[in-house]
Motif scaffolding. Structure first.
Motif, PDB file in Angstrom:
ATOM      1  N   THR A  95       0.841  -1.204   0.000  1.00 45.86           N
ATOM      2  CA  THR A  95       0.000   0.000   0.000  1.00 45.86           C
ATOM      3  C   THR A  95       0.871   1.247   0.000  1.00 45.86           C
ATOM      4  O   THR A  95       0.626   2.194  -0.759  1.00 45.86           O
ATOM      5  CB  THR A  95      -0.942   0.003   1.222  1.00 45.86           C
ATOM      6  N   TRP A  96       1.893   1.252   0.854  1.00 45.77           N
ATOM      7  CA  TRP A  96       2.792   2.403   0.916  1.00 45.77           C
ATOM      8  C   TRP A  96       3.531   2.595  -0.398  1.00 45.77           C
ATOM      9  O   TRP A  96       3.746   3.721  -0.835  1.00 45.77           O
ATOM     10  CB  TRP A  96       3.780   2.258   2.056  1.00 45.77           C
ATOM     11  N   ASP A 111       2.443   1.806  -3.396  1.00 47.94           N
ATOM     12  CA  ASP A 111       1.471   2.392  -4.318  1.00 47.94           C
ATOM     13  C   ASP A 111       1.313   3.891  -4.054  1.00 47.94           C
ATOM     14  O   ASP A 111       1.276   4.695  -4.988  1.00 47.94           O
ATOM     15  CB  ASP A 111       0.105   1.712  -4.184  1.00 47.94           C
ATOM     16  N   ARG A 112       1.225   4.261  -2.803  1.00 47.94           N
ATOM     17  CA  ARG A 112       1.062   5.674  -2.438  1.00 47.94           C
ATOM     18  C   ARG A 112       2.299   6.498  -2.757  1.00 47.94           C
ATOM     19  O   ARG A 112       2.202   7.688  -3.072  1.00 47.94           O
ATOM     20  CB  ARG A 112       0.755   5.813  -0.949  1.00 47.94           C
ATOM     21  N   THR A 172       2.374   8.800  -5.788  1.00 48.42           N
ATOM     22  CA  THR A 172       1.534   9.982  -5.960  1.00 48.42           C
ATOM     23  C   THR A 172       1.550  10.976  -4.801  1.00 48.42           C
ATOM     24  O   THR A 172       1.048  12.084  -4.960  1.00 48.42           O
ATOM     25  CB  THR A 172       0.066   9.562  -6.178  1.00 48.42           C
ATOM     26  N   VAL A 173       2.098  10.619  -3.645  1.00 49.46           N
ATOM     27  CA  VAL A 173       2.032  11.512  -2.481  1.00 49.46           C
ATOM     28  C   VAL A 173       2.831  12.796  -2.700  1.00 49.46           C
ATOM     29  O   VAL A 173       3.769  12.827  -3.489  1.00 49.46           O
ATOM     30  CB  VAL A 173       2.522  10.818  -1.181  1.00 49.46           C
ATOM     31  N   GLU A 189       2.194  11.646   3.934  1.00 50.78           N
ATOM     32  CA  GLU A 189       1.004  11.164   3.226  1.00 50.78           C
ATOM     33  C   GLU A 189       1.092   9.665   2.944  1.00 50.78           C
ATOM     34  O   GLU A 189       0.065   9.022   2.730  1.00 50.78           O
ATOM     35  CB  GLU A 189       0.799  11.937   1.936  1.00 50.78           C
ATOM     36  N   LEU A 190       2.285   9.155   2.924  1.00 48.52           N
ATOM     37  CA  LEU A 190       2.495   7.725   2.729  1.00 48.52           C
ATOM     38  C   LEU A 190       1.703   6.925   3.737  1.00 48.52           C
ATOM     39  O   LEU A 190       1.132   5.880   3.429  1.00 48.52           O
ATOM     40  CB  LEU A 190       3.994   7.439   2.872  1.00 48.52           C
TER      41      LEU A 190
END
Length: 82
Positions: free
Chosen positions: A61-62, A64-65, A68-69, A74-75
Motif C-alpha cells: 500500500t505504501w 502504491d502511495r 503519488t504523495v 502522506e504515505l
C-alpha cells in the motif's frame, strides 16, 4: 475427495522466513527510492517506520502511495510529515 495443499520444500522453515524478510527489505527500499527519485524529503522517522514494517500488504500500500504523495507523511495517511 481429498484436498491437496501445495507447499514448497522450505515452507515453515528459516528459509521461508529469510525469503519473506528479503521481500520486506526490498519493498521498503523501493518505497524510499521512489520518494527520493520524486524529490520528496524523507525524515529519519519515516525511514525507521518503513524499515521496521514487516507486513507485505502494508508495504505494498505504501509503495502504491509513494508514486503519488506530495509528502512522506502522506504515505501513512498523514498530511504533514510522519
Amino acid at each position: 475427495m481429498s484436498t491437496y495443499t501445495l507447499r514448497f520444500p522450505g515452507s515453515g522453515t528459516i528459509i521461508e522466513e529469510a525469503i519473506l524478510k528479503g521481500r520486506e527489505d526490498c519493498r521498503g527500499e523501493d518505497i524510499l527510492r521512489v520518494l527520493r527519485v520524486r524529490g520528496i524529503e524523507v525524515s529519519d522517522a519515516v525511514r525507521e517506520r518503513v524499515g521496521s514494517c514487516d507486513d507485505l500488504e502494508v508495504l505494498g500500500t505504501w509503495l502504491d502511495r509513494a508514486v503519488t504523495v506530495g509528502s512522506a507523511g502522506e504515505l501513512f495517511g498523514e498530511p504533514d510529515g510522519a
